[in-house]
Design an enzyme around this catalytic site. Structure first.
Site, PDB file in Angstrom:
ATOM      1  N   LYS A   1       6.456  -1.836   1.986  1.00 22.89           N
ATOM      2  CA  LYS A   1       5.273  -1.276   2.656  1.00 22.89           C
ATOM      3  C   LYS A   1       4.092  -2.233   2.458  1.00 22.89           C
ATOM      4  O   LYS A   1       3.205  -2.011   1.632  1.00 22.89           O
ATOM      5  CB  LYS A   1       4.983   0.120   2.077  1.00 22.89           C
ATOM      6  CG  LYS A   1       4.157   1.005   2.994  1.00 22.89           C
ATOM      7  CD  LYS A   1       4.288   2.441   2.538  1.00 22.89           C
ATOM      8  CE  LYS A   1       3.237   3.358   3.124  1.00 22.89           C
ATOM      9  NZ  LYS A   1       3.155   3.356   4.572  1.00 22.89           N
ATOM     10  N   TYR A  45       0.828  -1.201   0.000  1.00 21.82           N
ATOM     11  CA  TYR A  45       0.000   0.000   0.000  1.00 21.82           C
ATOM     12  C   TYR A  45       0.863   1.253   0.000  1.00 21.82           C
ATOM     13  O   TYR A  45       2.070   1.197   0.245  1.00 21.82           O
ATOM     14  CB  TYR A  45      -0.962   0.007   1.197  1.00 21.82           C
ATOM     15  CG  TYR A  45      -0.309   0.340   2.516  1.00 21.82           C
ATOM     16  CD1 TYR A  45       0.543  -0.558   3.147  1.00 21.82           C
ATOM     17  CD2 TYR A  45      -0.536   1.568   3.140  1.00 21.82           C
ATOM     18  CE1 TYR A  45       1.136  -0.243   4.358  1.00 21.82           C
ATOM     19  CE2 TYR A  45       0.050   1.884   4.350  1.00 21.82           C
ATOM     20  CZ  TYR A  45       0.897   0.969   4.953  1.00 21.82           C
ATOM     21  OH  TYR A  45       1.498   1.291   6.136  1.00 21.82           O
ATOM     22  N   GLU A  92      11.985   3.386  14.306  1.00 25.75           N
ATOM     23  CA  GLU A  92      11.045   4.409  13.798  1.00 25.75           C
ATOM     24  C   GLU A  92       9.760   4.288  14.590  1.00 25.75           C
ATOM     25  O   GLU A  92       9.725   3.650  15.639  1.00 25.75           O
ATOM     26  CB  GLU A  92      10.809   4.198  12.292  1.00 25.75           C
ATOM     27  CG  GLU A  92      10.254   2.823  11.961  1.00 25.75           C
ATOM     28  CD  GLU A  92      10.032   2.574  10.474  1.00 25.75           C
ATOM     29  OE1 GLU A  92       9.881   3.534   9.709  1.00 25.75           O
ATOM     30  OE2 GLU A  92       9.977   1.388  10.101  1.00 25.75           O
TER      31      GLU A  92
END
Ligand code: PMP
Length: 285
Positions: free
Chosen positions: A146, A33, A179
């Site tokens: 992703k 995505y 992150e």
């Protein structure tokens, strides 16, 4: 202003958009995505988002080249929706087949997209700064891809949201900070801007890249070298970057104060330069 969807060549109202039960994206998260932001109806760095998606597709073996198709879809959704501040969500799955783990060759990928209006984050969040909470990073080893297979992100983000935080600070077993669940993370440590290097351990955020450019414009250097939780506790500043928040200062982690406990000058400077980049490229902010 209408929120719209696209499914395999057709545009429709979101409520009418459907995929089959045996879509591999539905059953396995065998699927990628992207989220592209529209400023004044103009996509920001859609090419970068689509190149990242294509790179992911090459890693996981989706036999398709969809950059041109999806660029057009983004353009059509932007113009037909008439939305100014909005997001285009894009998803490509390996396709539909009877449920079996091993991926058959030659499936026709499912391509879906939606466009929805976006309410900007409240200004007070930027003036006061956000809070974050640490979470062990238990995601898979290819975070540069992703994929929609996001359970570890979802569980961590849900815990953080229940505590009122903006995002998690993911750390690995060696206490290296990677992150957030939906963002990249930067710190100012001993006067130097630091962020985890790109590679398999983090997503190479489009905003992360633009923030590094923004730093260059401001005459500031960014050292792309990982830092640990211990470094973070002594950081002067901390900030998340992503397509939603752009550059968002973080003033507490696990209720502990970071730096002065208020948004710092580096994050503020980078946000201003980031906005200039957006204005130059889209004509809006
Ligand atoms: N890291 C992760 C894990 C993310 O999900 C996101 C949001 N897509 C980001 C970083 C930021 O990426 P971008 O700047 O492209 O939105």
């Amino acid at each position: 202003m209408t929120e719209l969807a696209y499914v395999n060549g057709a545009y429709m109202p979101i409520e009418q958009a459907m995929v089959p039960v045996e879509d591999r994206g539905m059953q396995f998260g065998d699927s990628l995505y992207e989220v592209v932001r529209l400023y004044g109806g103009v996509p920001f760095r859609d090419r970068g988002h689509l190149e990242r998606m294509q790179a992911g597709a090459n890693v996981v073996g989706f036999e398709t080249d969809f950059i041109a198709q999806l660029r057009e879809v983004i353009g059509v959704l932007a113009s037909r929706s008439g939305l100014d501040d909005a997001f285009v969500y894009l998803q490509v799955t390996r396709g539909v087949c009877p449920r079996i783990h091993a991926a058959p060759d030659g499936l026709e990928p499912t391509v879906i997209a939606t466009v929805r209006a976006f309410d900007r984050l409240p200004g007070i969040l930027y003036r006061k700064g956000a809070s974050a909470y640490t979470e062990p990073d238990i995601r898979w080893g290819r975070r540069d891809v992703k994929a929609t297979t996001l359970l570890p992100n979802i569980l961590a983000a849900t815990r953080v949201q229940k505590k009122g935080g903006y995002d998690a600070v993911f750390f690995e077993e060696d206490r290296v900070v990677t992150e957030g669940t939906v963002s990249n993370l930067f710190a100012v440590i001993d006067g130097e801007i630091r962020t985890h290097p790109v590679g398999a351990k983090i997503l190479a955020g489009i905003t992360r890249g633009a923030t590094i450019e923004a730093a260059g414009r401001a005459g500031l250097n960014v050292r792309e070298e990982a830092f640990t939780l211990e470094d973070l506790w002594h950081a002067e500043e901390l900030f998340f970057t992503n397509t939603y928040c752009e550059v968002l200062p973080v003033v507490t982690v696990d209720e502990r104060t970071i730096g002065e406990g208020s948004p710092g000058p580096v994050a503020g400077t980078l946000l201003e330069h980031f906005k200039n980049i957006v204005r130059e490229e889209t004509g809006h902010h």
